[in-house]
Write a protein that holds these residues in place. Structure first.
Motif, mmCIF file in Angstrom:
data_model
loop_
_atom_site.group_PDB
_atom_site.id
_atom_site.type_symbol
_atom_site.label_atom_id
_atom_site.label_comp_id
_atom_site.label_asym_id
_atom_site.label_seq_id
_atom_site.Cartn_x
_atom_site.Cartn_y
_atom_site.Cartn_z
ATOM 1 N N VAL A 61 22.958 -21.687 45.564
ATOM 2 C CA VAL A 61 24.085 -22.118 46.516
ATOM 3 C C VAL A 61 23.379 -21.975 47.824
ATOM 4 O O VAL A 61 24.186 -22.892 48.643
ATOM 5 N N ALA A 62 22.644 -21.087 48.490
ATOM 6 C CA ALA A 62 21.914 -21.319 49.739
ATOM 7 C C ALA A 62 21.343 -22.796 50.009
ATOM 8 O O ALA A 62 21.460 -23.377 50.975
ATOM 9 N N ALA A 63 20.457 -23.109 48.730
ATOM 10 C CA ALA A 63 19.757 -24.349 48.998
ATOM 11 C C ALA A 63 20.714 -25.585 49.058
ATOM 12 O O ALA A 63 20.646 -26.644 49.767
ATOM 13 N N ALA A 64 21.988 -25.489 48.104
ATOM 14 C CA ALA A 64 22.885 -26.672 48.170
ATOM 15 C C ALA A 64 23.513 -26.698 49.602
ATOM 16 O O ALA A 64 23.701 -27.776 50.007
ATOM 17 N N LEU A 65 23.821 -25.394 50.137
ATOM 18 C CA LEU A 65 24.277 -25.539 51.536
ATOM 19 C C LEU A 65 23.459 -25.837 52.659
ATOM 20 O O LEU A 65 23.699 -26.894 53.487
ATOM 21 N N ILE A 66 22.201 -25.578 52.379
ATOM 22 C CA ILE A 66 21.259 -26.124 53.444
ATOM 23 C C ILE A 66 21.063 -27.518 53.319
ATOM 24 O O ILE A 66 20.960 -28.396 54.580
ATOM 25 N N ASP A 67 20.880 -28.022 52.183
ATOM 26 C CA ASP A 67 20.656 -29.467 52.141
ATOM 27 C C ASP A 67 21.753 -30.447 52.535
ATOM 28 O O ASP A 67 21.654 -31.208 53.215
ATOM 29 N N ARG A 68 23.133 -29.755 52.274
ATOM 30 C CA ARG A 68 24.177 -30.789 52.585
ATOM 31 C C ARG A 68 24.229 -30.671 54.185
ATOM 32 O O ARG A 68 24.492 -31.657 54.813
ATOM 33 N N VAL A 69 24.149 -29.515 54.741
ATOM 34 C CA VAL A 69 24.084 -29.231 56.128
ATOM 35 C C VAL A 69 23.120 -30.164 57.030
ATOM 36 O O VAL A 69 23.537 -30.728 58.162
ATOM 37 N N GLN A 70 21.760 -30.064 56.201
ATOM 38 C CA GLN A 70 20.763 -30.911 56.874
ATOM 39 C C GLN A 70 21.289 -32.515 56.815
ATOM 40 O O GLN A 70 20.572 -33.351 57.855
ATOM 41 N N ILE A 71 21.697 -32.903 55.825
ATOM 42 C CA ILE A 71 22.153 -34.252 55.868
ATOM 43 C C ILE A 71 23.089 -34.614 56.745
ATOM 44 O O ILE A 71 22.750 -35.681 57.377
ATOM 45 N N GLY A 79 18.755 -24.644 58.659
ATOM 46 C CA GLY A 79 18.252 -23.982 57.060
ATOM 47 C C GLY A 79 17.953 -22.575 57.232
ATOM 48 O O GLY A 79 18.371 -21.908 56.189
ATOM 49 N N GLY A 80 17.340 -22.160 58.137
ATOM 50 C CA GLY A 80 16.762 -20.655 58.044
ATOM 51 C C GLY A 80 17.808 -19.693 58.478
ATOM 52 O O GLY A 80 18.035 -18.714 57.733
ATOM 53 N N ALA A 81 18.722 -20.311 59.421
ATOM 54 C CA ALA A 81 20.112 -19.546 59.658
ATOM 55 C C ALA A 81 20.883 -19.394 58.386
ATOM 56 O O ALA A 81 21.475 -18.167 58.079
ATOM 57 N N ILE A 82 21.074 -20.600 57.879
ATOM 58 C CA ILE A 82 22.030 -20.396 56.681
ATOM 59 C C ILE A 82 21.647 -19.434 55.706
ATOM 60 O O ILE A 82 22.211 -18.529 54.870
ATOM 61 N N ALA A 83 20.274 -19.495 55.084
ATOM 62 C CA ALA A 83 19.739 -18.787 54.279
ATOM 63 C C ALA A 83 19.888 -17.367 54.537
ATOM 64 O O ALA A 83 20.349 -16.403 53.674
ATOM 65 N N THR A 84 19.257 -16.870 55.691
ATOM 66 C CA THR A 84 19.776 -15.599 56.104
ATOM 67 C C THR A 84 21.039 -14.907 56.166
ATOM 68 O O THR A 84 21.153 -13.780 55.655
ATOM 69 N N LEU A 85 21.892 -15.843 56.823
ATOM 70 C CA LEU A 85 23.256 -15.145 57.092
ATOM 71 C C LEU A 85 23.978 -15.098 55.625
ATOM 72 O O LEU A 85 24.745 -14.194 55.351
ATOM 73 N N LEU A 86 23.826 -16.062 54.697
ATOM 74 C CA LEU A 86 24.369 -15.877 53.270
ATOM 75 C C LEU A 86 23.823 -14.816 52.630
ATOM 76 O O LEU A 86 24.526 -13.999 51.848
ATOM 77 N N ALA A 87 22.346 -14.655 52.705
ATOM 78 C CA ALA A 87 22.098 -13.690 52.223
ATOM 79 C C ALA A 87 22.731 -12.039 52.499
ATOM 80 O O ALA A 87 23.042 -11.349 51.679
ATOM 81 N N ALA A 88 22.664 -12.172 53.778
ATOM 82 C CA ALA A 88 23.261 -10.800 54.394
ATOM 83 C C ALA A 88 24.686 -10.655 54.032
ATOM 84 O O ALA A 88 25.178 -9.575 53.814
ATOM 85 N N GLY A 89 25.619 -11.789 54.028
ATOM 86 C CA GLY A 89 26.780 -11.572 53.379
ATOM 87 C C GLY A 89 26.904 -11.474 52.109
ATOM 88 O O GLY A 89 27.932 -10.533 51.649
ATOM 89 N N VAL A 90 26.212 -11.722 51.317
ATOM 90 C CA VAL A 90 26.233 -11.129 49.997
ATOM 91 C C VAL A 90 25.839 -9.818 49.855
ATOM 92 O O VAL A 90 26.358 -9.066 49.047
ATOM 93 N N ALA A 91 24.744 -9.186 50.479
ATOM 94 C CA ALA A 91 24.363 -8.084 50.422
ATOM 95 C C ALA A 91 25.461 -6.953 50.926
ATOM 96 O O ALA A 91 25.429 -5.805 50.638
#
Length: 438
Positions: free
Chosen positions: A141-151, A167-179
């Motif tokens: 899910v994070a990869a899909a968000l990163i790819d779309r935002v980068q486009i 990309g780095g911020a999206i991955a970290t914040l999504l992981a923190a939110g799921v945690a």
């Protein structure tokens, strides 16, 4: 000269080394009768000059290299075009027509398929790192968000550095939110998987190849680009960690342990699928996807064996990369693609996303952990260099062995990852001169 420059632009923008670009352009020019041309390759421009005689004014042409998406389908088509030119299956007119067709055609499949490939790659890296199904789903899910935002950001013409930060911020914040939810997930694995996804598009191997073959200006430019892209990832992850700490979320520090025998199939399978997915995301020909997966699985087994033997991560990555470089030449010949198409996807699962994440978390903790964070980041640098240099060393060893004749070693322009691997013989040169005289 125009044909040679267009070929060189395509090769250089796809990650080929400056030595490969120069040798390919020179081979095409010599074969078409433009002998003794001067070729200059830099990171952003190509130039080619030719002087018919000492009394004539030299002709000079330049072409700026556009930054474009990596498209291994186009790279393979150009590689086949060069081979057809050198074997007289295509003359100058046909070669220019085919080159124009290659540049004007779109990608092999739609853009949404690339997003799915990135999702599969991130999920597979999560498995490779030892994560479970939840980690794989969140990483995808994070990869899909990163790819779309980068486009979206790329369409607004933002520099690549800011795309990496996002990309780095999206991955970290999504992981923190799921945690923060009741879902049992290791957020550090999610972040690491997406860091490797962001690192995959950085052309470090071309930079190391240029440094080893004497193209120091191009190597310096590529290294700076790789450093800026990596710095963007570090800045984005650090931003995400700071925001997570500010709202009271704990990401945790990932301490890798030894893999058990029962985990080995998941590790090998995760690495293989991740490399195959990256090759799809880079528009590699479909016939190369399965060989890339098989090569990566074997390389992953070698890496695990070296690690179990007590060596460090850099040594394990270097051994795996050496094997990849050693077999990429033969595998690429079987599936009719440049070795670059096999080598680059195969090293993706071994990129040092783990060390980068650990270094950042240690630095965020401060105090006593700062020195450990710096050590982890230095480990990441050593792993990246080991991967690039290991692949190139494997190519150095493999190409002369493949050719059987010792004299061919002097004809190779360094570790060839793209372009023709054989220079013209003296008899072929005499025949070419006779043809031009006639």
């Amino acid at each position: 000269m125009d044909l040679c420059l267009r070929i060189g632009e395509m090769l250089l923008s796809s990650g080929a080394g400056a030595a490969d670009v120069t040798a390919t352009m020179r081979s095409v020019a010599d074969h078409l009768g433009l002998r003794q041309a001067e070729i200059d390759v830099t990171f952003t421009a190509l130039s080619m000059s030719h002087q018919r005689s000492v009394d004539d004014v030299p002709t000079l042409m330049m072409r700026h290299v556009r930054q474009r998406d990596i498209d291994y389908e186009d790279l393979t088509a150009v590689d086949h075009l060069v081979r057809d030119v050198l074997t007289d299956r295509a003359d100058l007119y046909l070669a220019r027509t085919r080159m124009a067709t290659i540049v004007s055609l779109g990608h092999a499949f739609p853009r949404w398929a690339v997003t799915i490939a990135w999702m599969v790659m991130a999920a597979s890296v999560g498995v490779f790192l030892g994560g479970g199904p939840v980690v794989s789903v969140v990483a995808a899910v994070a990869a899909a968000l990163i790819d779309r935002v980068q486009i979206v950001l790329a369409r607004r013409r933002l520099p690549f550095f800011y795309l990496q930060v996002a990309g780095g911020a999206i991955a970290t914040l999504l992981a923190a939110g799921v945690a923060a939810t009741p879902i049992d997930v290791d957020p550090s694995l999610v972040v690491t998987a997406n860091i490797i996804m962001l690192l995959a598009g950085i052309g470090l191997m071309g930079a190391v190849q240029d440094a080893l073959t004497g193209f120091y200006l191009t190597s310096s430019a590529r290294l700076i680009e790789a450093m800026m892209a990596t710095a963007g990832i570090i800045a984005g992850v650090a931003l995400g960690i700071s925001v997570a700490d500010g709202v009271g979320l704990e990401l945790g520090q990932l301490v890798p342990g030894a893999y058990g025998i029962s985990d080995l199939p998941g590790v090998l399978g995760g690495a293989a699928v991740a490399a195959a997915a990256f090759s799809v995301a880079s528009y590699a020909p479909r016939r190369a996807v399965l060989p890339v997966a098989l090569v990566t699985a074997v390389a992953s087994g070698i890496s695990q064996a070296v690690t179990v033997a007590g060596f460090g991560r850099a040594a394990a990555a270097g051994a795996a990369a050496f094997f990849i470089g050693l077999v990429a030449y033969a595998v690429a010949g079987r599936v009719r693609v440049p070795p670059l198409v096999v080598a680059v996807p195969a090293i993706v699962p071994f990129l040092p996303g783990l060390s980068i994440y650990r270094g950042l978390t240690f630095l965020a903790d401060g105090g006593f952990f700062v020195s450990q964070g710096i050590l982890a980041l230095m480990t990441a640098i050593s792993v990246a260099i080991a991967l690039a240099s290991g692949v190139i060393l494997g190519e150095y060893v493999a190409q002369p062995l493949k050719r059987e004749a010792r004299k061919l070693e002097s004809r190779l322009a360094g570790p060839r990852l793209v372009g023709p691997f054989r220079a013209m013989t003296r008899a072929e040169r005499r025949a070419l001169r006779k043809q031009s005289v006639d």
